[in-house]
Design a protein around this motif. Sequence first.
Motif, PDB file in Angstrom:
ATOM      1  N   GLU A  14       0.830  -1.207   0.000  1.00 56.40           N
ATOM      2  CA  GLU A  14       0.000   0.000   0.000  1.00 56.40           C
ATOM      3  C   GLU A  14       0.866   1.260   0.000  1.00 56.40           C
ATOM      4  O   GLU A  14       0.601   2.220  -0.749  1.00 56.40           O
ATOM      5  CB  GLU A  14      -0.925   0.006   1.218  1.00 56.40           C
ATOM      6  CG  GLU A  14      -1.999  -1.063   1.188  1.00 56.40           C
ATOM      7  CD  GLU A  14      -1.466  -2.448   1.601  1.00 56.40           C
ATOM      8  OE1 GLU A  14      -0.335  -2.516   2.126  1.00 56.40           O
ATOM      9  OE2 GLU A  14      -2.174  -3.431   1.378  1.00 56.40           O
ATOM     10  N   LYS A  16       2.568   1.636  -3.449  1.00 55.46           N
ATOM     11  CA  LYS A  16       1.617   2.090  -4.466  1.00 55.46           C
ATOM     12  C   LYS A  16       1.291   3.561  -4.286  1.00 55.46           C
ATOM     13  O   LYS A  16       1.214   4.329  -5.259  1.00 55.46           O
ATOM     14  CB  LYS A  16       0.333   1.250  -4.387  1.00 55.46           C
ATOM     15  CG  LYS A  16      -0.644   1.525  -5.522  1.00 55.46           C
ATOM     16  CD  LYS A  16      -0.126   0.997  -6.851  1.00 55.46           C
ATOM     17  CE  LYS A  16      -1.160   1.125  -7.952  1.00 55.46           C
ATOM     18  NZ  LYS A  16      -0.653   0.655  -9.251  1.00 55.46           N
ATOM     19  N   SER A  67       3.442  -1.390  -8.369  1.00 61.56           N
ATOM     20  CA  SER A  67       3.186  -2.510  -7.468  1.00 61.56           C
ATOM     21  C   SER A  67       4.438  -2.857  -6.671  1.00 61.56           C
ATOM     22  O   SER A  67       5.556  -2.458  -7.031  1.00 61.56           O
ATOM     23  CB  SER A  67       2.734  -3.731  -8.262  1.00 61.56           C
ATOM     24  OG  SER A  67       3.821  -4.242  -9.019  1.00 61.56           O
ATOM     25  N   LYS A  68       4.267  -3.629  -5.613  1.00 61.30           N
ATOM     26  CA  LYS A  68       5.423  -4.016  -4.822  1.00 61.30           C
ATOM     27  C   LYS A  68       6.357  -4.907  -5.638  1.00 61.30           C
ATOM     28  O   LYS A  68       7.584  -4.833  -5.495  1.00 61.30           O
ATOM     29  CB  LYS A  68       4.997  -4.735  -3.550  1.00 61.30           C
ATOM     30  CG  LYS A  68       6.190  -5.109  -2.670  1.00 61.30           C
ATOM     31  CD  LYS A  68       5.820  -5.537  -1.274  1.00 61.30           C
ATOM     32  CE  LYS A  68       7.077  -5.833  -0.468  1.00 61.30           C
ATOM     33  NZ  LYS A  68       6.790  -6.205   0.936  1.00 61.30           N
TER      34      LYS A  68
END
Length: 292
Positions: A248, A251, A257-258
């Motif tokens: 989170e 982002k 994205s991770k």
Amino acid sequence: MNQSLGTIITGIVTDINDKAYFIQKSGITYEMPKTETTSYELGDAVEGFAYISQNKSYKLTQDIPKVQIGYYAFSKVIDVRRDLGVFVDIGLPDKEIVVSLDELPTEKQLWPKKGDQLMVTIRVDEKDRMWGELADEEVFISLSKKASEDLINKDIKGIAYRLKVVGTYILTEGDHLGFIHPSQRDIEPRLGEEISGRVIGIGQEGAVNISLKPRAHEAIPEDAAMLLAILERSKDGSFPYTDKSSPEDIKLHFGISKGQFKRAIGNLLKQRKIVQVDGETRLVKNESADNE
């Protein structure tokens, strides 16, 4: 064999009509369009370049091409025929010159394409056919000049003129001889292809060693380049995120994205551009992105 073909000759005007002059030299009559020149009278001496046109008639032109018998110049490839060779434009109004397939690489994927450039001269065979003949190594050596050390790591362009197992030889825009070792390219260049690379060394004879591979910072993927730019613009060269941060947070702050973040971080760690310490990602100090 007509020894005047492919050279500059002087002939005598023996006939004139509404469209052309007819000029004789050594018993052969050459046609020269009136649109090309100032006016001549019968008996005048006229100088021009002698050739055979596409429709096999003898022609004279005063728009002298650089490519002549014994004279070399780069000429653009305008057509390719796998059963014959490649056609090059040397500047004649109604004639292209063929470089025979016998002079081209055995592997046809390495043949020149339209728009490529070949250093050629003219050869006339016993049937008065005019052919383009590729320049040999001695010609390129005579055209070249030694490179200086200040070219190292500079971007450079050139034309591939010889393809060998040991590597690709080019003539640069600055008239330096260049060499590309197979380890410094991903794809072998075509004969006549314009190449963009960078100088990675200067040989003992003043030739330049060239790499077609990107510099380290140019090879960084887009996401890694973004993270590196953020670090470089931050006040202390760091940000409070690592590959342990939550998806989170990543982002929210980076818009990726991770998984993307971790791949980008991994790339920068591998290149030793960053370190991760105490929950932070930090830029390695005193690093030059141009050095590999």
